[in-house]
Design a protein around this motif. Structure first.
Motif, short mmCIF file in Angstrom:
data_model
loop_
_atom_site.label_atom_id
_atom_site.label_comp_id
_atom_site.label_asym_id
_atom_site.label_seq_id
_atom_site.Cartn_x
_atom_site.Cartn_y
_atom_site.Cartn_z
N ARG A 165 0.83 -1.21 0.00
CA ARG A 165 0.00 0.00 0.00
C ARG A 165 0.86 1.26 0.00
O ARG A 165 1.90 1.32 0.67
CB ARG A 165 -0.93 0.03 1.22
N ILE A 166 0.40 2.25 -0.75
CA ILE A 166 0.99 3.59 -0.74
C ILE A 166 -0.05 4.52 -0.13
O ILE A 166 -1.20 4.55 -0.57
CB ILE A 166 1.33 4.05 -2.17
N VAL A 167 0.35 5.26 0.89
CA VAL A 167 -0.57 6.15 1.59
C VAL A 167 -0.04 7.58 1.49
O VAL A 167 1.06 7.88 1.97
CB VAL A 167 -0.70 5.74 3.07
N ASN A 168 -0.81 8.44 0.84
CA ASN A 168 -0.42 9.83 0.67
C ASN A 168 -1.20 10.70 1.66
O ASN A 168 -2.42 10.82 1.57
CB ASN A 168 -0.70 10.30 -0.76
N VAL A 169 -0.48 11.31 2.60
CA VAL A 169 -1.12 12.19 3.57
C VAL A 169 -1.34 13.55 2.92
O VAL A 169 -0.40 14.31 2.71
CB VAL A 169 -0.27 12.32 4.85
N ALA A 170 -2.58 13.84 2.60
CA ALA A 170 -2.93 15.09 1.93
C ALA A 170 -3.62 16.01 2.94
O ALA A 170 -3.19 16.13 4.08
CB ALA A 170 -3.83 14.80 0.72
N SER A 171 -4.70 16.65 2.53
CA SER A 171 -5.43 17.58 3.40
C SER A 171 -6.73 17.96 2.73
O SER A 171 -6.85 17.88 1.50
CB SER A 171 -4.58 18.84 3.64
N ASN A 172 -7.70 18.41 3.52
CA ASN A 172 -8.91 18.89 2.88
C ASN A 172 -8.70 20.24 2.20
O ASN A 172 -9.61 20.77 1.55
CB ASN A 172 -10.08 18.98 3.87
N MET A 173 -7.48 20.78 2.30
CA MET A 173 -7.11 21.97 1.54
C MET A 173 -7.06 21.68 0.04
O MET A 173 -6.88 22.59 -0.77
CB MET A 173 -5.77 22.51 2.02
N VAL A 174 -7.21 20.41 -0.30
CA VAL A 174 -7.35 20.02 -1.71
C VAL A 174 -8.37 20.91 -2.41
O VAL A 174 -8.17 21.35 -3.54
CB VAL A 174 -7.79 18.54 -1.81
N GLN A 175 -9.45 21.18 -1.73
CA GLN A 175 -10.58 21.88 -2.35
C GLN A 175 -10.28 23.33 -2.72
O GLN A 175 -11.00 23.93 -3.52
CB GLN A 175 -11.79 21.82 -1.44
N THR A 176 -9.20 23.90 -2.18
CA THR A 176 -8.84 25.27 -2.55
C THR A 176 -7.66 25.33 -3.51
O THR A 176 -7.20 26.41 -3.86
CB THR A 176 -8.53 26.12 -1.29
N LYS A 178 -5.86 25.27 -7.01
CA LYS A 178 -6.30 25.70 -8.34
C LYS A 178 -5.09 26.15 -9.16
O LYS A 178 -4.44 27.13 -8.83
CB LYS A 178 -7.30 26.85 -8.23
N PHE A 179 -4.80 25.42 -10.22
CA PHE A 179 -3.67 25.78 -11.07
C PHE A 179 -3.80 25.08 -12.42
O PHE A 179 -4.55 24.11 -12.56
CB PHE A 179 -2.33 25.37 -10.42
N GLU A 180 -3.08 25.56 -13.39
CA GLU A 180 -2.98 24.90 -14.67
C GLU A 180 -1.77 23.97 -14.64
O GLU A 180 -0.69 24.40 -14.21
CB GLU A 180 -2.82 25.93 -15.80
N PRO A 181 -1.91 22.73 -15.09
CA PRO A 181 -0.78 21.80 -15.05
C PRO A 181 0.50 22.36 -15.68
O PRO A 181 1.60 22.11 -15.17
CB PRO A 181 -1.31 20.59 -15.82
N LYS A 182 0.36 23.13 -16.75
CA LYS A 182 1.55 23.67 -17.41
C LYS A 182 2.32 24.64 -16.52
O LYS A 182 3.51 24.87 -16.72
CB LYS A 182 1.16 24.37 -18.71
N ASN A 183 1.63 25.21 -15.50
CA ASN A 183 2.26 26.18 -14.60
C ASN A 183 2.75 25.56 -13.29
O ASN A 183 3.31 26.27 -12.45
CB ASN A 183 1.29 27.31 -14.29
N ASP A 203 -2.27 23.81 -3.50
CA ASP A 203 -1.93 23.22 -4.79
C ASP A 203 -1.18 21.90 -4.61
O ASP A 203 -1.41 20.93 -5.36
CB ASP A 203 -1.09 24.19 -5.62
N SER A 204 -0.29 21.86 -3.61
CA SER A 204 0.46 20.62 -3.38
C SER A 204 -0.47 19.49 -2.96
O SER A 204 -0.28 18.33 -3.34
CB SER A 204 1.55 20.84 -2.32
#
Length: 323
Positions: A165-176, A178-183, A203-204
């Protein structure tokens, strides 16, 4: 209005909110034994990472502590051994601000370890705004690009474990986020350091979420499960780099938030529970599968972010996961 009235008006609702959160905090209830298993936890000398590594050691696992600070990492290693009587706890130094360090760490791991059953991408940073020597905003690199690179470099050892298993500790800050992949990887145009660092953090975490989805898609024919999670709001040293104003506010309400041990429970749930091991590409909160935020569900966006990350970290063709 008297001071007592003001106090009761503020304190009582907050106390009720605290009791509600406390009663609704879910705990990992898995009794899974990890004897014979190898686990790796980044950022494990303190905070959520420490409690996660401690739990794994109690279960008999071989625990690799991946830490930047050798002195603090060694203190954590000794404390875990003392509390668990598990001598199979190893410290390996890694600097997530450096791709070279990540590659050196992975080379050492691949030479000396036979397998990797659980990878916890826990290390994180916030509240800072400078470019690493690789040329990227430090929050983007530490929170996403370096874990992304590390995961790919250890993929063969994850395959060798059979079921991993791979477990990525993220955050509910996911919802804010916003970026373009190229940037991605470029400095954002905001006038104030606090605003920039907050946007980098969001963004991270969006990167964590969408790359979890895309990686799961690429690993669909394997026995590797990858999921992401929000641990809850916990006061850890991730707040150390915030402004004095923000830090003072956060610590004033510290009693409201989860304890560090409570914050580690969702990480442990995703790493150990049968439910979280049935399928990948999911997002968990409070030991529940809660699905993904709307801005993380576009498969084309996820693919483009993933491909951009491959380029930013310099993945070689043989290091990539092909569909």
């Amino acid at each position: 209005m008297t001071y007592l009235t003001i106090f009761l008006t503020v304190a009582v609702p907050l106390a009720i909110l605290k009791i509600y959160w406390k009663l609704n905090t879910r705990w990992n209830r898995s009794y899974k034994c990890l004897i014979g298993k190898t686990v790796l936890v980044t950022g494990s000398n303190t905070g959520i990472g420490y409690y996660t590594a401690l739990d794994f050691a109690k279960r008999g696992a071989k625990v690799i502590l991946a830490c930047r600070n050798k002195i603090k990492g060694e203190e954590a290693r000794k404390q875990i051994i003392k509390e668990t009587n598990n001598d199979n706890v190893i410290l390996k130094v890694i600097d997530m601000e450096s791709f070279e360090s990540v590659r050196n760490f992975a080379n050492d791991f691949n030479r000396n370890e036979e397998r990797l059953d659980i990878l916890i991408n826990n290390a994180g940073i916030s509240g800072v705004d400078y470019l690493t020597k690789d040329g990227y905003p430090v929050i983007i690199q530490v929170n996403h690009l370096s874990p992304f690179l590390l995961t790919h470099l250890l993929m063969n050892k994850l395959h060798k474990a059979g079921h991993s298993r791979i477990v990525n500790v993220a955050s509910n800050m996911v919802q804010t986020g916003k970026f373009e992949p190229k940037n991605l990887g470029l400095p954002v145009e905001m006038s104030h350091k606090t605003y920039r660092s907050t946007q980098y953090y969001s963004d991270s975490k969006l990167c964590n979420a969408v790359c979890t989805i895309e990686m799961n898609k690429r690993l669909k024919n394997t026995n590797i499960i990858v999921n992401a999670l929000h641990p809850g709001v916990i006061i850890t040293n991730i707040f150390d780099n915030q402004s004095k104003f923000i830090t003072s506010i956060v610590y004033s309400f510290k009693w409201l938030f989860k304890t560090i041990e409570e914050g580690a429970q969702t990480t442990l749930y995703v790493a150990l529970s049968e439910d979280a091991g049935k399928s990948g590409g999911r997002f968990f909160n409070n030991c529940r599968d809660v699905g993904h935020y709307k801005n993380a569900t576009d498969p084309d966006f996820a693919r483009r972010v993933y491909e951009k990350c491959e380029k930013l970290v310099g993945l070689k063709p043989e290091e990539q996961i092909k569909l």
